[in-house]
Design a protein around this motif. Structure first.
Motif, short mmCIF file in Angstrom:
data_model
loop_
_atom_site.label_atom_id
_atom_site.label_comp_id
_atom_site.label_asym_id
_atom_site.label_seq_id
_atom_site.Cartn_x
_atom_site.Cartn_y
_atom_site.Cartn_z
N LEU A 75 1.07 -1.27 0.19
CA LEU A 75 -0.25 0.07 0.04
C LEU A 75 0.93 1.23 -0.05
CD1 LEU A 75 -2.77 1.37 0.29
CD2 LEU A 75 -2.58 1.09 2.53
N ARG A 76 1.96 1.33 0.74
CA ARG A 76 2.75 2.28 0.81
C ARG A 76 3.39 2.52 -0.56
NH1 ARG A 76 7.98 3.01 4.90
NH2 ARG A 76 8.70 5.26 4.06
N GLN A 77 3.90 1.59 -1.14
CA GLN A 77 4.46 1.85 -2.68
C GLN A 77 3.25 2.26 -3.57
OE1 GLN A 77 5.85 -2.21 -3.16
NE2 GLN A 77 7.74 -1.42 -3.17
N GLN A 78 2.01 1.85 -3.46
CA GLN A 78 1.22 2.26 -4.41
C GLN A 78 0.66 3.75 -4.10
OE1 GLN A 78 -2.40 -0.30 -4.63
NE2 GLN A 78 -1.00 -2.11 -4.11
N ILE A 79 0.76 4.15 -2.92
CA ILE A 79 0.40 5.65 -2.58
C ILE A 79 1.65 6.55 -3.05
CG2 ILE A 79 0.25 7.24 -0.52
CD1 ILE A 79 -1.22 4.94 0.96
N LEU B 80 4.34 -1.38 -10.93
CA LEU B 80 3.42 -1.38 -9.65
C LEU B 80 2.14 -1.81 -10.19
CD1 LEU B 80 4.76 1.23 -7.19
CD2 LEU B 80 5.26 -1.23 -7.41
N PHE B 81 1.63 -1.09 -11.42
CA PHE B 81 0.47 -1.29 -11.83
C PHE B 81 0.38 -1.75 -13.21
CE2 PHE B 81 0.28 2.21 -8.55
CZ PHE B 81 -0.50 1.84 -7.83
N PRO B 82 0.48 -2.99 -13.28
CA PRO B 82 0.73 -3.60 -14.93
C PRO B 82 -0.50 -3.37 -15.88
CG PRO B 82 1.48 -5.32 -13.22
CD PRO B 82 0.56 -4.11 -12.62
N ALA B 83 -1.81 -3.27 -15.34
CA ALA B 83 -2.89 -2.83 -16.13
C ALA B 83 -2.53 -1.39 -16.40
CB ALA B 83 -4.10 -2.95 -15.39
N THR B 84 -1.97 -0.70 -16.09
CA THR B 84 -1.76 0.98 -16.54
C THR B 84 -0.64 0.50 -17.73
OG1 THR B 84 -2.39 1.88 -14.39
CG2 THR B 84 -0.70 3.00 -15.89
N GLY B 85 0.32 -0.47 -17.59
CA GLY B 85 1.28 -0.42 -18.55
C GLY B 85 0.65 -1.10 -19.80
#
Length: 347
Positions: free
Chosen positions: A5-9, A64-69
């Protein structure tokens, strides 16, 4: 990898919001995407971007967000689509461009065929593709890779490691065009790639390194693309690299003026960084603006053999100034440096 969660934020605060602007709001170019501690310079009146750091680097937001890739890939392809085509009919005139690929073995034939289909999809350009098989035994024939000039650069002994530089020099000597493109067998190119190269050479540049982003597909996505010859079903891309070394293009004159590829490199890695440093002594196009796709494949079994020694060799090589390396290479003919392998092994 599952992001905390910290990485995502942290990623949202620094990178994700910028990516969402690019994907959702017209006028925000994807060329400007980079990580929080990196910076870019606009070049060529804003058409391209130069990376102000030395190594390749992955976009954190897509890691961190492969769908965004995958969304970013689709966004780039709206501007620079990749089209797959069959080999054109043979042409006997001089081509506009000579594209050179080094290859060994048969394990990566599916990736190679998919790559070739994207290259045949180039528009408005006559293109010859020289496929140089650098090996002891020739395992390829024209039925496996139709439409290319297939050349066998035979190793000087059965145990000689892959020498990509030697293969590329062989292809450059055989090229019928005065413009050379050095391409990898696992890389898909947008259909305006070859035309962009011609335009830049016509403007007086001696060469260019055009990949702004390289999208590295995983194994399932790669199989899907190779089977369907379509990019419509990619849902995740976690590895998107900036500041890639390949593909590289140069005029034939400029290529040989800097000594061609350094054939003292054996195995995988190092030769791309080395020639790029020498190419930067030329009038190289200042920046990049194209997306490319890298197809997944298992690591070459020989790649990690002698890795420590090869890393030491590369480090020592790169400590020598590029102009000094260039002067040294110009004392040799292509093939002179690769040839001593069997003598060295038998000594």
């Amino acid at each position: 990898m599952t992001a905390t969660l910290r990485q995502q934020i942290g990623c949202w605060v620094h990178e994700r919001w910028r990516t969402e602007l690019v994907l959702r709001v017209p006028g925000f170019p994807w060329l400007d995407l980079c990580n929080r501690h990196e910076s870019l310079t606009k070049t060529d009146s804003g058409r391209a971007r130069a990376c102000n750091w030395s190594d390749t680097s992955p976009l954190t937001v897509c890691r961190l967000f492969p769908a965004t890739g995958a969304r970013l890939l689709r966004h780039c392809l709206t501007q620079w689509p990749i089209r797959f085509a069959e080999p054109p009919q043979a042409s006997f005139g001089a081509p506009d461009l000579s594209l050179i690929i080094a290859f060994r073995g048969t394990a990566r034939l599916p990736q190679l065929r998919c790559c070739l289909a994207s290259l045949w999809g180039q528009f408005g350009v006559s293109l010859e593709i020289i496929l140089v098989e650098q090996s002891w035994d020739s395992l390829l024939d024209a039925t496996q890779v139709p439409g290319v000039r297939l050349v066998h650069a035979r190793s000087t002994s059965p145990d000689m490691p892959f020498n990509k530089s030697w293969a590329l020099n062989v292809g450059a000597r055989l090229a019928r065009s005065d413009i050379l493109l050095f391409h990898d067998a696992d890389m898909l190119a947008p259909h305006g790639y070859a035309q962009a190269v011609l335009d830049l050479i016509a403007r007086g540049f001696a060469g260019a390194r055009l990949p702004r982003l390289i999208f590295y597909l995983d194994a399932p996505s790669t199989v899907s693309v190779q089977t369907r010859q379509s990019l419509d079903h990619i849902g995740f891309v976690s590895d998107i690299q900036s500041n890639g070394r390949i593909p590289l293009t140069m005029t034939k004159q400029a290529y040989w003026d800097i000594g061609g590829h350094d054939e003292s490199f054996y195995g995988w890695g190092g030769e791309d960084d080395e020639i790029l440093q020498r190419a930067e002594t030329l009038r190289l196009y200042p920046g990049a603006f194209l997306p490319f796709i890298h197809l997944w494949h298992p690591s070459q079994p020989e790649k990690h053999a002698g890795l420590t020694e090869r890393e030491s060799f590369i480090r020592q090589k790169m400590e020598v100034p590029p102009t000094q390396r260039m002067s040294s290479l110009l004392q040799y003919r292509p093939g002179d440096l690769a040839g001593p392998w069997c003598r060295t092994q038998s000594a």
